[in-house]
Scaffold this motif. Structure first.
Motif, short mmCIF file in Angstrom:
data_model
loop_
_atom_site.label_atom_id
_atom_site.label_comp_id
_atom_site.label_asym_id
_atom_site.label_seq_id
_atom_site.Cartn_x
_atom_site.Cartn_y
_atom_site.Cartn_z
N HIS A 100 87.70 140.53 61.89
CA HIS A 100 86.51 139.88 62.45
C HIS A 100 86.40 138.46 61.91
CE1 HIS A 100 84.63 141.96 58.76
NE2 HIS A 100 84.74 140.68 58.44
N HIS A 102 83.07 135.87 60.51
CA HIS A 102 81.66 135.97 60.13
C HIS A 102 80.78 135.05 60.97
CE1 HIS A 102 83.43 137.14 56.01
NE2 HIS A 102 83.30 138.19 56.78
N GLU A 114 83.48 135.05 51.96
CA GLU A 114 83.49 136.39 51.39
C GLU A 114 84.46 136.41 50.21
OE1 GLU A 114 84.74 139.15 54.40
OE2 GLU A 114 83.77 140.85 53.42
N TYR A 116 86.84 138.66 47.62
CA TYR A 116 87.55 139.94 47.56
C TYR A 116 88.27 140.13 46.23
CZ TYR A 116 87.28 141.14 52.56
OH TYR A 116 86.87 141.51 53.81
N HIS A 156 89.86 137.43 59.83
CA HIS A 156 90.59 138.05 58.72
C HIS A 156 90.61 139.56 58.85
CE1 HIS A 156 86.37 137.44 57.61
NE2 HIS A 156 86.44 138.58 56.97
N ILE A 172 79.54 140.03 49.80
CA ILE A 172 79.20 139.24 50.99
C ILE A 172 77.69 139.25 51.17
CG2 ILE A 172 79.50 141.22 52.58
CD1 ILE A 172 80.73 139.02 54.55
#
Ligand SMILES: [Fe+2]
Length: 250
Positions: A100, A102, A114, A116, A156, A172
């Protein structure tokens, strides 16, 4: 088999791959735990023939916090999440997330970023964006202990290229407004990861992107072509102790 990733996550956690169950402390809060099944993304695989619609692909655990940190997370408006991608390929194609982009952060006038952390296993994060008419794909090969930042404007998704569950955590903002439509329209991301019997990975191009000139770079978490302002410290513990380091998420 139980795959333990407590130290890496700074939260007691393990994934039981026989029961496909996350094992955590009884009082840990997990606000929602949806499952992505093949029926949700059948068109995004090269060849899903012979696999049942109900085949589980990955498990998401969203809004994770210890009871004593509830007020902190609600005040920060940030969510901590786990994702567990299973490891049994679909007719040779590695299991992957839908992918998706954002929504827009109204204050920064850019899409939300985001953070990770790779908690267990290995795989790729496939990122792509358009620069004019050029399609730029960045394939980030990641392993346990890596930290990543998804910049604004990149679609991503994650791909499990290993033979154990691929588990990662992320931070997020609440209501990041993820958009899935483009990946559905294009029937997946630009590259599909195919694994042969010996575990060798090959990438196959998705012809639905053939209207753009393609540029692919293969990098590691340490050689991505943008700044990653994250210390190599578990996201959960780091966020609790130093929330100001994560202002970029807001
Ligand atoms: Fe995302």
């Amino acid at each position: 088999m139980k795959h333990v990733f407590s130290d890496q996550a700074s939260i007691n956690a393990a994934f039981d791959d026989e029961k496909e169950l996350l094992i955590v402390d009884e009082d840990l809060v997990i606000e929602e735990s949806p499952v992505r099944r093949l029926k949700d993304m059948r068109n995004l695989f090269v060849d899903p023939t012979g696999f049942d619609d109900e085949t589980a692909l990955y498990y998401m655990y969203n809004g994770i916090y210890k009871p004593q940190h509830k007020a902190f997370f609600k005040d920060q408006k940030i969510r901590y999440e786990f994702t567990v991608l299973l490891d049994k390929p679909i007719n040779g194609e590695c299991i992957k997330a839908h992918g998706h982009i954002h929504g827009i952060n109204p204050i920064r006038k850019a899409r939300h970023v985001e953070a990770y952390e790779i908690l267990y296993g290995k795989g790729y994060f496939e990122l792509f964006t358009y620069v004019g008419k050029e399609l730029h794909v960045v394939m980030i090969e990641v392993k346990q202990g890596d930290y990543l930042m998804i910049p604004p404007d990149y679609y991503h998704l994650s791909i499990n290229t290993g033979d154990v569950p691929f588990i990662f955590g992320d931070l997020i903002i609440e209501g990041a407004g993820s958009e899935y439509g483009y990946l559905k329209e294009k029937m997946g991301a630009p590259l599909f990861a195919m694994r042969d019997e010996s575990g060798h990975i090959d990438f196959k191009f998705n012809q639905h992107y053939s209207d753009s000139e393609l540029f692919v770079s293969f990098v590691s978490a340490d050689t991505v072509p943008w700044d990653v302002p994250l210390a190599k410290v578990p996201l959960y513990a780091h966020f609790i102790s130093n929330p100001e380091r994560f202002e970029i998420l807001k």
